[in-house]
Design a protein around this motif. Structure first.
Motif, PDB file in Angstrom:
ATOM      1  N   ALA A 190       0.856  -1.178   0.000  1.00  0.00           N
ATOM      2  CA  ALA A 190       0.000   0.000   0.000  1.00  0.00           C
ATOM      3  C   ALA A 190       0.898   1.235   0.000  1.00  0.00           C
ATOM      4  CB  ALA A 190      -0.915   0.001   1.230  1.00  0.00           C
ATOM      5  N   TYR A 191       0.678   2.128  -0.944  1.00  0.00           N
ATOM      6  CA  TYR A 191       1.552   3.281  -1.184  1.00  0.00           C
ATOM      7  C   TYR A 191       0.960   4.556  -0.590  1.00  0.00           C
ATOM      8  CZ  TYR A 191       3.876   0.299  -4.631  1.00  0.00           C
ATOM      9  OH  TYR A 191       4.546  -0.723  -5.252  1.00  0.00           O
ATOM     10  N   ASP A 192       1.857   5.444  -0.122  1.00  0.00           N
ATOM     11  CA  ASP A 192       1.407   6.762   0.310  1.00  0.00           C
ATOM     12  C   ASP A 192       1.474   7.732  -0.873  1.00  0.00           C
ATOM     13  OD1 ASP A 192       4.080   7.500   0.021  1.00  0.00           O
ATOM     14  OD2 ASP A 192       4.489   7.455   2.181  1.00  0.00           O
ATOM     15  N   ALA A 193       1.123   8.993  -0.632  1.00  0.00           N
ATOM     16  CA  ALA A 193       1.055   9.971  -1.721  1.00  0.00           C
ATOM     17  C   ALA A 193       2.412  10.262  -2.337  1.00  0.00           C
ATOM     18  CB  ALA A 193       0.427  11.265  -1.208  1.00  0.00           C
ATOM     19  N   ASP A 194       3.494   9.989  -1.614  1.00  0.00           N
ATOM     20  CA  ASP A 194       4.842  10.208  -2.136  1.00  0.00           C
ATOM     21  C   ASP A 194       5.368   9.005  -2.922  1.00  0.00           C
ATOM     22  OD1 ASP A 194       5.041  12.782  -0.980  1.00  0.00           O
ATOM     23  OD2 ASP A 194       5.505  11.875   0.956  1.00  0.00           O
TER      24      ASP A 194
ATOM     25  N   ALA B 170     -13.992 -10.616   7.350  1.00  0.00           N
ATOM     26  CA  ALA B 170     -12.907  -9.775   6.846  1.00  0.00           C
ATOM     27  C   ALA B 170     -12.130 -10.500   5.758  1.00  0.00           C
ATOM     28  CB  ALA B 170     -11.971  -9.378   7.991  1.00  0.00           C
ATOM     29  N   LYS B 171     -12.380 -10.153   4.506  1.00  0.00           N
ATOM     30  CA  LYS B 171     -11.643 -10.762   3.407  1.00  0.00           C
ATOM     31  C   LYS B 171     -10.225 -10.205   3.323  1.00  0.00           C
ATOM     32  CE  LYS B 171     -15.771 -11.614   0.606  1.00  0.00           C
ATOM     33  NZ  LYS B 171     -16.461 -11.312  -0.683  1.00  0.00           N
ATOM     34  N   THR B 172     -10.061  -8.984   3.800  1.00  0.00           N
ATOM     35  CA  THR B 172      -8.754  -8.339   3.787  1.00  0.00           C
ATOM     36  C   THR B 172      -8.410  -7.865   5.187  1.00  0.00           C
ATOM     37  OG1 THR B 172      -9.158  -7.571   1.531  1.00  0.00           O
ATOM     38  CG2 THR B 172      -7.352  -6.532   2.719  1.00  0.00           C
ATOM     39  N   ARG B 173      -7.145  -7.975   5.551  1.00  0.00           N
ATOM     40  CA  ARG B 173      -6.709  -7.515   6.863  1.00  0.00           C
ATOM     41  C   ARG B 173      -5.571  -6.502   6.729  1.00  0.00           C
ATOM     42  NH1 ARG B 173      -6.619 -12.662  11.103  1.00  0.00           N
ATOM     43  NH2 ARG B 173      -8.890 -12.688  11.470  1.00  0.00           N
ATOM     44  N   PRO B 174      -5.670  -5.401   7.479  1.00  0.00           N
ATOM     45  CA  PRO B 174      -4.548  -4.472   7.563  1.00  0.00           C
ATOM     46  C   PRO B 174      -3.601  -4.945   8.666  1.00  0.00           C
ATOM     47  CG  PRO B 174      -6.387  -3.621   8.811  1.00  0.00           C
ATOM     48  CD  PRO B 174      -6.846  -4.932   8.217  1.00  0.00           C
ATOM     49  N   PRO B 175      -2.477  -4.278   8.854  1.00  0.00           N
ATOM     50  CA  PRO B 175      -1.613  -4.594   9.993  1.00  0.00           C
ATOM     51  C   PRO B 175      -2.354  -4.364  11.311  1.00  0.00           C
ATOM     52  CG  PRO B 175      -0.418  -3.297   8.371  1.00  0.00           C
ATOM     53  CD  PRO B 175      -1.860  -3.290   7.955  1.00  0.00           C
ATOM     54  N   THR B 176      -2.362  -5.341  12.178  1.00  0.00           N
ATOM     55  CA  THR B 176      -3.064  -5.241  13.454  1.00  0.00           C
ATOM     56  C   THR B 176      -2.504  -4.094  14.285  1.00  0.00           C
ATOM     57  OG1 THR B 176      -3.452  -7.627  13.453  1.00  0.00           O
ATOM     58  CG2 THR B 176      -3.688  -6.475  15.557  1.00  0.00           C
ATOM     59  N   GLY B 177      -3.407  -3.224  14.744  1.00  0.00           N
ATOM     60  CA  GLY B 177      -2.994  -2.118  15.600  1.00  0.00           C
ATOM     61  C   GLY B 177      -2.513  -0.890  14.859  1.00  0.00           C
ATOM     62  N   TYR B 178      -2.561  -0.918  13.531  1.00  0.00           N
ATOM     63  CA  TYR B 178      -2.091   0.223  12.743  1.00  0.00           C
ATOM     64  C   TYR B 178      -3.168   0.659  11.750  1.00  0.00           C
ATOM     65  CZ  TYR B 178       2.529  -0.718  14.652  1.00  0.00           C
ATOM     66  OH  TYR B 178       3.582  -0.911  15.506  1.00  0.00           O
ATOM     67  N   GLU B 179      -2.895   1.762  11.063  1.00  0.00           N
ATOM     68  CA  GLU B 179      -3.882   2.365  10.162  1.00  0.00           C
ATOM     69  C   GLU B 179      -3.456   2.209   8.704  1.00  0.00           C
ATOM     70  OE1 GLU B 179      -5.191   6.376  11.615  1.00  0.00           O
ATOM     71  OE2 GLU B 179      -3.650   6.014  13.134  1.00  0.00           O
ATOM     72  N   LEU B 180      -4.411   2.495   7.810  1.00  0.00           N
ATOM     73  CA  LEU B 180      -4.155   2.474   6.373  1.00  0.00           C
ATOM     74  C   LEU B 180      -4.469   3.818   5.720  1.00  0.00           C
ATOM     75  CD1 LEU B 180      -5.644  -1.019   5.538  1.00  0.00           C
ATOM     76  CD2 LEU B 180      -3.289  -0.347   5.064  1.00  0.00           C
ATOM     77  N   GLY B 181      -4.889   4.795   6.525  1.00  0.00           N
ATOM     78  CA  GLY B 181      -5.284   6.096   5.990  1.00  0.00           C
ATOM     79  C   GLY B 181      -4.189   6.710   5.124  1.00  0.00           C
ATOM     80  N   GLY B 182      -4.595   7.353   4.034  1.00  0.00           N
ATOM     81  CA  GLY B 182      -3.650   8.024   3.160  1.00  0.00           C
ATOM     82  C   GLY B 182      -2.920   7.119   2.192  1.00  0.00           C
ATOM     83  N   THR B 183      -3.307   5.837   2.129  1.00  0.00           N
ATOM     84  CA  THR B 183      -2.615   4.914   1.233  1.00  0.00           C
ATOM     85  C   THR B 183      -3.575   4.317   0.211  1.00  0.00           C
ATOM     86  OG1 THR B 183      -2.951   2.956   2.653  1.00  0.00           O
ATOM     87  CG2 THR B 183      -0.991   4.305   3.062  1.00  0.00           C
TER      88      THR B 183
END
Length: 233
Positions: free
Chosen positions: A101-105, A124-137
């Motif tokens: 997952a890429y950020d704006a840079d 949940a078909k997809t999981r993000p890193p536990t305890g962290y966010e995905l915002g901005g990616t």
């Protein structure tokens, strides 16, 4: 000064007494940046992942994507069998397709894991890193971020892999959060928004249209995602 005149008028009417202080100017407090896993751990996990192979390759192929191009363009990898960071430990039980997952840079800032294990799938078909966010990616195919020409936007990992390997425009894949305004302001061409034809997909499309320089809604038939609409042709 206007402030002094207002204070004098208020005092003459008995509304207040004592020293009147000018209001402090409001200060903009930016929101805190999203909390991502440590960069070193993110890159170490990606390095440990292997090329897409069975059963991840079987899942990719079953969704209609070109497995050879997924490998060649490094769009996804297979979860390694060795030790995982704590935030990815739960992926071991079926979430074996790992995507950057890429950020704006354009940095590979975090990871997403898609479940490919056969049989009954949990909610949940997809999981993000536990305890962290995905915002901005976002998920981003070759040439998508910062594109000077048109790009195609689809929703979810299967549609992203199919679109990135089956058509000619650079592809961005979105999920909750839609990447944030910086991602879309960096794209100078027209953003063709083909998110799912359902209420959530329409919300994503509206957000992206508000952030992009130019956006066109390319809505699939009702109830379908871009990949399902392509398969139904």
């Amino acid at each position: 000064a206007e402030h002094d005149l207002l204070a004098a008028a208020a005092e003459s009417r008995g509304w207040l007494a004592g020293e009147v202080c000018a209001p402090a100017p409001a200060r903009y407090v930016p929101p805190p940046p999203p909390a991502y896993p440590p960069r070193s751990e993110v890159e170490a996990l990606w390095s440990a992942c292997g090329p897409v192979a069975w059963p991840v390759a079987a899942w990719v192929e079953s969704r209609g994507a070109d497995v050879d191009l997924v490998r060649a363009w490094d769009l996804a990898r297979s979860l390694p069998k060795g030790r995982l960071p704590e935030w990815a430990a739960s992926w071991r039980s079926g979430w074996w397709c790992v995507l950057p997952a890429y950020d704006a840079d354009g940095g590979r800032r975090t990871r997403r894991a898609r479940r490919v294990h056969p049989g009954d799938a949990p909610a949940a078909k997809t999981r993000p890193p536990t305890g962290y966010e995905l915002g901005g990616t976002v998920l981003a195919g070759p040439g998508a971020l910062g594109a000077r020409g048109d790009v195609l936007v689809v929703e979810g990992e299967p549609a992203y892999l199919v679109a990135a390997t089956r058509q000619s425009l650079p592809v961005v894949g979105v999920y909750a959060g839609c990447g944030g305004p910086r991602v879309w302001r960096g794209i100078r061409g027209t953003v063709h928004v083909a998110t799912d034809a359902d209420p959530q997909g329409d919300v994503y499309a509206e957000k992206i249209a508000g952030w992009a320089w130019q956006a066109v809604r390319c809505r699939p038939p009702d109830g379908l995602g871009w990949d399902a609409a392509l398969a139904a042709r």
